[in-house]
Write an enzyme that holds these catalytic residues in place. Sequence first.
Site, mmCIF file in Angstrom:
data_model
loop_
_atom_site.group_PDB
_atom_site.id
_atom_site.type_symbol
_atom_site.label_atom_id
_atom_site.label_comp_id
_atom_site.label_asym_id
_atom_site.label_seq_id
_atom_site.Cartn_x
_atom_site.Cartn_y
_atom_site.Cartn_z
ATOM 1 N N SER A 106 -68.452 40.313 -23.916
ATOM 2 C CA SER A 106 -67.050 39.906 -23.915
ATOM 3 C C SER A 106 -66.920 38.498 -24.502
ATOM 4 C CB SER A 106 -66.478 40.002 -22.492
ATOM 5 O OG SER A 106 -65.077 39.939 -22.501
ATOM 6 N N GLU A 203 -66.121 45.829 -30.371
ATOM 7 C CA GLU A 203 -65.457 46.425 -29.209
ATOM 8 C C GLU A 203 -64.370 45.460 -28.745
ATOM 9 O OE1 GLU A 203 -65.577 45.401 -25.678
ATOM 10 O OE2 GLU A 203 -66.400 43.495 -26.353
ATOM 11 N N HIS A 265 -66.794 47.045 -22.679
ATOM 12 C CA HIS A 265 -66.154 47.013 -21.372
ATOM 13 C C HIS A 265 -66.163 48.428 -20.780
ATOM 14 C CE1 HIS A 265 -64.723 43.270 -23.209
ATOM 15 N NE2 HIS A 265 -64.464 42.839 -21.984
#
Length: 298
Positions: A106, A203, A265
């Site tokens: 992330s 992502e 995620h």
Amino acid sequence: MQQGDTVAIVSPSGPAAAVLLGRGVERIEGLGLKVVTGAHALDRQRLDYLAGDDAARAADLQAAWCDPAVSAVFCSRGGYGAGRLLGLLDWDAMRAAGRKVLIGSSDITALHNAFAIELGVPTVHGPMVACDVIAGDEHGPEPLTWESLRAALFGASEPVRGDRVLAPGRAEGVLTGGNLSLLASMCGTRWQPSFEGRIAFLEDVAEEPYRIDRMLTQLLQAGAFDGVRGIALGSWVGCGDPYPVLEDRLGSLGVPVVAGLAAGHGSPQMSLWLGELGVIDTESCSLAGPIRDGEQAR
């Protein structure tokens, strides 16, 4: 890495919950690793989305990386804030510390990208110590996530399967990338991403398709995709249906694109080695790696 190694846990981005961090530490110790925690790992400050002051977070990260007893640095969680540290780190000192392992995802994409550029070391895009898939369930971590992390740290990683092909073919190259929002935010900086000669992994979470379009367009116009060999797309949790825009923006690049990898995620979160050689094979709809000299993708 091997059992008995010492690893450090730091919070370069958002604040971790104390209960989850404690549970995560116990589980990392269960791998046979010795754990030390950064002095400021549970700090707070007036900007409640940051785990303490920038200088303190940077100091924890640098101290962990430069500690000769530490073999790997785990990030407690993502959120936001890692990018604020890049100008505060002593890259010369960290380069002199030699090769270690950074684990996170992330917001930690900012560190993955900068570590690749500044230090030239591979890193692990994987779950974080105080995240739900590791520490959220008192009965144990999410099994597939845990096994993938264990394999990435101690042995050969298994191929990660996708669920769809946006453009067919096979490609080999060093895997790079991470969270799309963070990669786009680094355009125009000294850590601007480049996928030339590489496989791009992308992502994101909670982004509307038009925002994904905007960020991909920014990277395309910045030349980040020039010379890319292939694209592996991970999870898009809370992003509606991102595939029409992903195919529209990436399908014309003339390289293989595999999608739906359980990485990023959501649950499970498979671990990927960034900075190592990988292979996209759309016939098996998979990303395999790391592939080292003398090995072949399965």
